[in-house]
Design a protein around this motif. Structure first.
Motif, PDB file in Angstrom:
ATOM      1  N   ARG A 138     -39.574  17.025 -67.048  1.00 31.92           N
ATOM      2  CA  ARG A 138     -40.735  16.375 -66.441  1.00 31.92           C
ATOM      3  C   ARG A 138     -40.791  16.668 -64.945  1.00 31.92           C
ATOM      4  NH1 ARG A 138     -45.776  15.153 -65.846  1.00 31.92           N
ATOM      5  NH2 ARG A 138     -46.133  13.183 -64.786  1.00 31.92           N
ATOM      6  N   ARG A 139     -39.644  16.657 -64.278  1.00 37.01           N
ATOM      7  CA  ARG A 139     -39.643  16.968 -62.842  1.00 37.01           C
ATOM      8  C   ARG A 139     -40.129  18.392 -62.610  1.00 37.01           C
ATOM      9  NH1 ARG A 139     -34.100  14.133 -61.423  1.00 37.01           N
ATOM     10  NH2 ARG A 139     -33.398  16.262 -61.664  1.00 37.01           N
ATOM     11  N   GLN A 140     -39.766  19.303 -63.499  1.00 35.10           N
ATOM     12  CA  GLN A 140     -40.258  20.673 -63.402  1.00 35.10           C
ATOM     13  C   GLN A 140     -41.770  20.708 -63.613  1.00 35.10           C
ATOM     14  OE1 GLN A 140     -38.542  23.328 -66.272  1.00 35.10           O
ATOM     15  NE2 GLN A 140     -39.555  25.125 -65.440  1.00 35.10           N
ATOM     16  N   GLU A 141     -42.274  19.937 -64.558  1.00 32.29           N
ATOM     17  CA  GLU A 141     -43.717  19.867 -64.807  1.00 32.29           C
ATOM     18  C   GLU A 141     -44.453  19.347 -63.579  1.00 32.29           C
ATOM     19  OE1 GLU A 141     -43.245  18.770 -69.561  1.00 32.29           O
ATOM     20  OE2 GLU A 141     -43.967  17.256 -68.180  1.00 32.29           O
ATOM     21  N   ILE A 142     -43.890  18.348 -62.916  1.00 35.32           N
ATOM     22  CA  ILE A 142     -44.521  17.782 -61.730  1.00 35.32           C
ATOM     23  C   ILE A 142     -44.567  18.819 -60.607  1.00 35.32           C
ATOM     24  CG2 ILE A 142     -44.229  16.059 -59.897  1.00 35.32           C
ATOM     25  CD1 ILE A 142     -43.048  14.181 -62.090  1.00 35.32           C
ATOM     26  N   ARG A 143     -43.479  19.570 -60.448  1.00 40.22           N
ATOM     27  CA  ARG A 143     -43.438  20.606 -59.398  1.00 40.22           C
ATOM     28  C   ARG A 143     -44.497  21.682 -59.643  1.00 40.22           C
ATOM     29  NH1 ARG A 143     -37.761  19.814 -59.706  1.00 40.22           N
ATOM     30  NH2 ARG A 143     -37.574  21.506 -61.197  1.00 40.22           N
TER      31      ARG A 143
END
Length: 144
Positions: A138-143
């Motif tokens: 999810r953090r990768q998706e946000i980035r």
């Protein structure tokens, strides 16, 4: 040559039209959602607990997190999944994720990798969203 191009165009148009009207096959299990969606399973909770309303109110946050939810209240299933469900789908989920070995669990979060990430006794959407947002994928998706 022009006739063959027109014929191929007509055949392609017919195939596209037929495909556009075709509905996806009924969802038999969660395997087709792996790598595409996170799944939230809610079991045995009456509508009076406010879950349906809270899920509808959080639809934007749910969509942002690629979250599909299934509220299992046999024999019915309430969901935000857009496609059809196969007969026995809800019973199979209930048996697999809410069997005897998990007494009291009413909420299960399954990650995009298909594994159970967390079990809750009640639906806490803010806590759930925080948990999802802390996950590496999810953090990768946000980035992005």
């Amino acid at each position: 040559m022009n006739k063959s191009i027109l014929l191929m165009g007509a055949v392609l148009a017919l195939l596209l039209a037929a495909g556009a009207g075709a509905s996806p096959p009924p969802l038999k299990d969660l395997s087709s959602l792996v790598s595409q969606k996170r799944v939230l399973l809610i079991s045995g909770v009456p509508a009076t607990a406010g879950y349906p309303q809270r899920l509808r109110e959080a639809r934007v946050e749910i969509a942002e997190r690629d979250l599909v939810w299934f509220r299992l209240t046999p024999p019915a299933i309430e969901t935000n999944y857009a496609g059809p469900l196969a007969p026995g789908f809800g019973e199979a989920l209930a048996q697999r994720y809410f069997g005897d070995e998990i007494p009291g669990a009413t909420v299960v979060l399954i990650g995009k990798d298909g594994t159970v990430k967390v079990r809750y006794r009640k639906l806490d959407l803010e806590g759930l969203f925080e948990r999802i947002d802390s996950m590496p994928m999810r953090r990768q998706e946000i980035r992005q």
